[in-house]
Design an enzyme around this catalytic site. Structure first.
Site, PDB file in Angstrom:
ATOM      1  N   VAL A 100      45.146  -3.636  18.915  1.00 53.12           N
ATOM      2  CA  VAL A 100      46.500  -3.810  19.344  1.00 53.12           C
ATOM      3  C   VAL A 100      47.227  -5.169  18.701  1.00 53.12           C
ATOM      4  O   VAL A 100      48.104  -5.719  18.780  1.00 53.12           O
ATOM      5  CB  VAL A 100      47.366  -3.048  21.245  1.00 53.12           C
ATOM      6  CG1 VAL A 100      46.825  -1.786  21.003  1.00 53.12           C
ATOM      7  CG2 VAL A 100      47.296  -4.530  21.930  1.00 53.12           C
ATOM      8  N   HIS A 116      45.260   2.675  19.576  1.00 51.61           N
ATOM      9  CA  HIS A 116      45.940   2.261  21.012  1.00 51.61           C
ATOM     10  C   HIS A 116      47.284   1.604  20.786  1.00 51.61           C
ATOM     11  O   HIS A 116      47.621   0.945  21.695  1.00 51.61           O
ATOM     12  CB  HIS A 116      44.718   1.513  21.062  1.00 51.61           C
ATOM     13  CG  HIS A 116      42.979   1.853  21.937  1.00 51.61           C
ATOM     14  ND1 HIS A 116      42.110   1.331  22.087  1.00 51.61           N
ATOM     15  CD2 HIS A 116      43.360   3.496  21.980  1.00 51.61           C
ATOM     16  CE1 HIS A 116      41.937   2.130  22.241  1.00 51.61           C
ATOM     17  NE2 HIS A 116      41.295   3.117  22.500  1.00 51.61           N
ATOM     18  N   VAL A 211      27.369  -8.730  17.612  1.00 49.47           N
ATOM     19  CA  VAL A 211      27.058  -9.816  18.095  1.00 49.47           C
ATOM     20  C   VAL A 211      25.808  -9.431  19.027  1.00 49.47           C
ATOM     21  O   VAL A 211      24.677 -10.359  19.192  1.00 49.47           O
ATOM     22  CB  VAL A 211      27.755 -11.045  18.206  1.00 49.47           C
ATOM     23  CG1 VAL A 211      28.625 -11.435  18.011  1.00 49.47           C
ATOM     24  CG2 VAL A 211      28.439 -10.595  19.902  1.00 49.47           C
TER      25      VAL A 211
END
Ligand code: BV8
Length: 244
Positions: A100, A116, A211
């Site tokens: 967002v 969102h 990651v």
């Protein structure tokens, strides 16, 4: 770089990219569930709800004011820019972001669904009117509409439904895309968490960039582990070389 990934991306006709908070981590923005994600020892899930807002709009707005302050000083990173490059390389392209923060939009990307919402927009709790509110820091907490009612952030909180236009567009593209790159998401927030499986069920090729392993790793055709700000530009570089 994983040769088969580049090979498959070279053949892609319609590319869908899904991002989560991890794409913005290298811009200095705390992720939701990462160690740096806490604010005054609150969990994001406890604050990003209508119930929390109705109970304590001041605290929820103080949390957004803190986030807007960090995001306001942040810049899109090479990962955001590489996704804009992918848009330029593929005729059929859509980015669905759970974020967002508005950082993707600052790259000039056009085919984007902020599923969102966006914390730079507000919605009047009485009239439903949507406005931009760029003040950092906020001049009053909670901010109020001209009509006097309290404003809320124009985001989708836990327990709230995704706007139907965003859901309809997402489901259409999930049916049509032949390739998905999913970047920087822990894959635990629905309905977006179910999107990679939908692409797989439709015979699509799924690449994960993160990651660390996530639930998506179990269904991805390839998982590229590392910082998205390193991996995505490398992917774009290889794709450009293969297209010469
Ligand atoms: C809905 C806006 C109908 C607010 C957000 C089905 C099963 C179970 C539960 C549900 C379900 N259906 C609905 C639910 C309930 C709920 C849900 O999913 N709950 C979860 C917690 C179980 N979903 C909803 O309520 C949704 N509404 O479905 O409506 C309905 C409603 C109720 C019940 C049934 C149906 C609405 C969800 C939207 C919530 N709003 N944000 C705001 O931000 O202020 S969600 C929030 O989480 C953010 O948008 C964030 O983007 C998103 C997802 O999190 P991630 O992006 O994945 O972030 P996270 O920190 O978790 O992970 C970061 C990742 O990045 C990690 O993997 C990390 O390793 C990686 N990373 C870090 N650094 C890097 C990196 N990767 C690459 N490079 C790096 N450098």
């Amino acid at each position: 770089m994983n040769e088969s990934v580049v090979e498959r991306l070279t053949q892609a006709n319609s590319l869908l990219v899904i991002t989560g908070a991890g794409i913005s981590a290298e811009s200095g923005i705390p992720t939701f569930r990462g160690a740096d994600g806490l604010w005054r020892n609150y969990r994001a899930e406890d604050l990003a709800t209508l119930d929390a807002f109705e109970r304590d709009p001041v605290t929820v707005w103080e949390w957004y004011d803190w986030r807007r302050g960090i995001i306001g000083r942040a810049e899109p990173n090479p990962g955001h820019l590489a996704i804009k490059d992918l848009e330029d390389m593929f005729e059929n392209f859509l980015l669905i972001t759970q974020n967002v923060d508005g950082l993707h939009g600052r790259t000039g990307i056009r085919n984007i669904v902020e599923i969102h919402g966006n914390l730079w927009r507000t919605k009047c709790t009485r009239e439903g009117k949507i406005s931009m509110l760029m003040d950092v820091p906020l001049r009053s907490i909670p901010p109020r509409c001209d009509c006097g009612a309290v404003l809320r952030p124009d985001v989708v909180w836990f327990g709230e439904s995704i706007p139907s236009y965003a859901l309809d567009l997402s489901f259409n593209v999930l049916e049509q895309c032949d390739t998905l790159i999913v970047v920087g998401t822990s894959g635990v927030v629905y309905p977006v968490a179910s999107f990679p499986q939908t692409v797989k069920d439709n015979g699509g090729y799924v690449v994960e960039v993160n990651v660390e392993p996530t639930p998506i790793s179990a269904i991805a055709d390839a998982s590229l582990y590392g910082n998205s700000g390193d991996i995505l530009p490398m992917l774009v570089k290889w794709l450009k070389e293969r297209r010469k």
